[in-house]
Design a protein around this motif. Sequence first.
Motif, PDB file in Angstrom:
ATOM      1  N   THR A 162       1.129  12.795   8.158  1.00 38.71           N
ATOM      2  CA  THR A 162       1.177  11.394   7.737  1.00 38.71           C
ATOM      3  C   THR A 162       1.895  11.264   6.399  1.00 38.71           C
ATOM      4  O   THR A 162       1.571  11.958   5.435  1.00 38.71           O
ATOM      5  N   CYS A 163       2.878  10.362   6.378  1.00 38.68           N
ATOM      6  CA  CYS A 163       3.648  10.102   5.157  1.00 38.68           C
ATOM      7  C   CYS A 163       3.716   8.597   4.918  1.00 38.68           C
ATOM      8  O   CYS A 163       3.325   7.797   5.789  1.00 38.68           O
ATOM      9  N   ALA A 164       4.218   8.226   3.761  1.00 36.05           N
ATOM     10  CA  ALA A 164       4.416   6.810   3.453  1.00 36.05           C
ATOM     11  C   ALA A 164       5.479   6.687   2.379  1.00 36.05           C
ATOM     12  O   ALA A 164       5.619   7.571   1.515  1.00 36.05           O
ATOM     13  N   ASP A 188       0.429  12.990   2.974  1.00 31.79           N
ATOM     14  CA  ASP A 188      -1.034  13.105   2.940  1.00 31.79           C
ATOM     15  C   ASP A 188      -1.447  14.555   2.717  1.00 31.79           C
ATOM     16  O   ASP A 188      -0.903  15.495   3.308  1.00 31.79           O
ATOM     17  N   THR A 230       5.099  -1.120   1.707  1.00 33.06           N
ATOM     18  CA  THR A 230       4.459   0.158   2.038  1.00 33.06           C
ATOM     19  C   THR A 230       4.684   0.438   3.524  1.00 33.06           C
ATOM     20  O   THR A 230       4.335  -0.392   4.369  1.00 33.06           O
ATOM     21  N   ARG A 231       5.257   1.569   3.828  1.00 32.33           N
ATOM     22  CA  ARG A 231       5.566   1.918   5.229  1.00 32.33           C
ATOM     23  C   ARG A 231       5.028   3.303   5.520  1.00 32.33           C
ATOM     24  O   ARG A 231       5.471   4.299   4.941  1.00 32.33           O
ATOM     25  N   LYS A 232       4.041   3.364   6.426  1.00 36.24           N
ATOM     26  CA  LYS A 232       3.463   4.651   6.824  1.00 36.24           C
ATOM     27  C   LYS A 232       4.131   5.135   8.105  1.00 36.24           C
ATOM     28  O   LYS A 232       4.484   4.337   8.978  1.00 36.24           O
ATOM     29  N   LEU A 292      -3.615  10.240   0.786  1.00 38.83           N
ATOM     30  CA  LEU A 292      -2.540   9.262   0.817  1.00 38.83           C
ATOM     31  C   LEU A 292      -3.072   7.851   0.620  1.00 38.83           C
ATOM     32  O   LEU A 292      -2.494   7.047  -0.121  1.00 38.83           O
ATOM     33  N   GLU A 293      -4.202   7.546   1.285  1.00 39.27           N
ATOM     34  CA  GLU A 293      -4.765   6.204   1.207  1.00 39.27           C
ATOM     35  C   GLU A 293      -5.187   5.866  -0.219  1.00 39.27           C
ATOM     36  O   GLU A 293      -4.962   4.751  -0.702  1.00 39.27           O
ATOM     37  N   ILE A 324      -2.053   5.117  -2.412  1.00 42.44           N
ATOM     38  CA  ILE A 324      -1.462   3.798  -2.144  1.00 42.44           C
ATOM     39  C   ILE A 324      -2.378   2.695  -2.664  1.00 42.44           C
ATOM     40  O   ILE A 324      -1.911   1.697  -3.233  1.00 42.44           O
TER      41      ILE A 324
END
Length: 516
Positions: free
Chosen positions: A57-59, A135, A46-48, A27-28, A31
């Motif tokens: 973990t999502c975003a 993620d 961007t909102r995790k 995920l990182e 982004i």
Amino acid sequence: MFFRSPKRKKQNNQGQENFTTGLYNSLELNIENIKKILDQPDDLVTRKFAIGENGHTCAIVYIDGLTDTKVINDEIMKNLQIELEEVDKSSVQSDAALLDKLSRQFISISNVKKVKTLDDLSLAILSGDTALFVDGIDQLLLIDTKNWKSRNIEEPVSEGTIRGPRDGFTENIRTNTMLLRRRIRDANLRFKSYQIGRRSRKSLIVSYIDGVVHPNLLKEVNRRLETIDVDDAPESGYIEQWIEDNFLSPFPQMQNTERPDKVAAALTEGKIAIILDGTPFVLIAPATFGSMMHSPEDYYERWMIGSLLRVLRYFAAFLAVFLPALYIALVSYHPGLIPSKLAFSIAATREGLPFPAVIEALLMEITMELLREAGIRLPKPIGQTIGIVGGLVIGEAAVSAGIVSPVMVIIVAVTAIASFSLPSYSFAISIRMLRFGFMIAAAFFGLYGIILAYIMVNIHIVNLKSFGIPYSTPFAPAFKGDWKDLVLRVPITMMNRRPKFLQTEDEKRIDKEDKS
């Protein structure tokens, strides 16, 4: 003869940057890459967050100002954070199945799709969509949350009518397609989408009625649109100039309009509409000389009134082109053709003038054109005053100073009024350009010069084409069946066939036999 392609160098639309790199499982990293592509813009949100009891973990990522934040909060964030029950990733057979589960059960928005490349991601975010990352999955969900601020539907400014609909196109392409669907509730109405501009990537839609439009015409329009290779097309005029047949012609080879009723009528005739996002002006192809003289109001009034208005327009076009040139020719070369009393009156008003008739006419016409442009550019209340009062004041002052004759002022005023009577602004500009050519021809050769210039213009018109359709159709080549709706307009009940020169697949407009 019809639908012949213009001679044009083949172009392509491959100049844009193309981020075809696939997404990562991290995920990182995903982004970070999208931020790098967009150069860390301040409006990128961007909102995790975590979903399910296992804390996956999502975003979400979107551009502030292009999206509906209320929809994002209520239909995405709320569902995923509050209403989402435990999602055990180990119980899902594949990563794609997890995204499918989220899309089907927890996102209350109809338009959701999966993508797996940065190219699709960047274009969607810049178009107002919201990206949902999870993620550990190398795909993401694109959710339609567009909410661009746009102008309300208003009456067209450039094409006013006394009788008829008051709604006009806006800068929002979806609003424009909606206005057409309201008028044509036919399952065969088609909207084919393109992306125009290597940098802007604007939406462009080709609209037509399947089963009515000629396939070769549609194929030719699509072929020309596919050759467009520009960074940006801010207005439909860019599209018109790129795909027209002859860029050296003073005549517009496509119609542009703000009126949905005019476009809908053209589609039912078998023509094609080109709608570009960001402009209220829609293009209609093909165009002919006769179509430039038509107004939607011709069909809303009874046939006798509509026919009278058209005759007046053709007469106005004649005055707008020939009146100053005829004055120059008659005064300078052929005073014997003027009735005696009128000739004496004109001679008396011209006594003592320092300039010949051609210089006098050019000075007044150029002044009138300057006033016309000044009236358009200035604020509306001031512009109207400049256009009317300015013309009267300057004309009176010029007569008092002995620079021009009163007859010349009258001729220029009548010419300006006649040019304002034409329904198409682009076509009226072409007429204004021709007027100066005829004035110069009259100054050198008198009436013979006017006749020669008229022959040259006619030769150009009969050789000019719009997407393979001769511009002079249905005058020449002659389609006498189409003369029902040319200079005169017959009653609606007699207009039971679509224009023959368009070679439509469905010729009948009214389901009865043609008795003409």
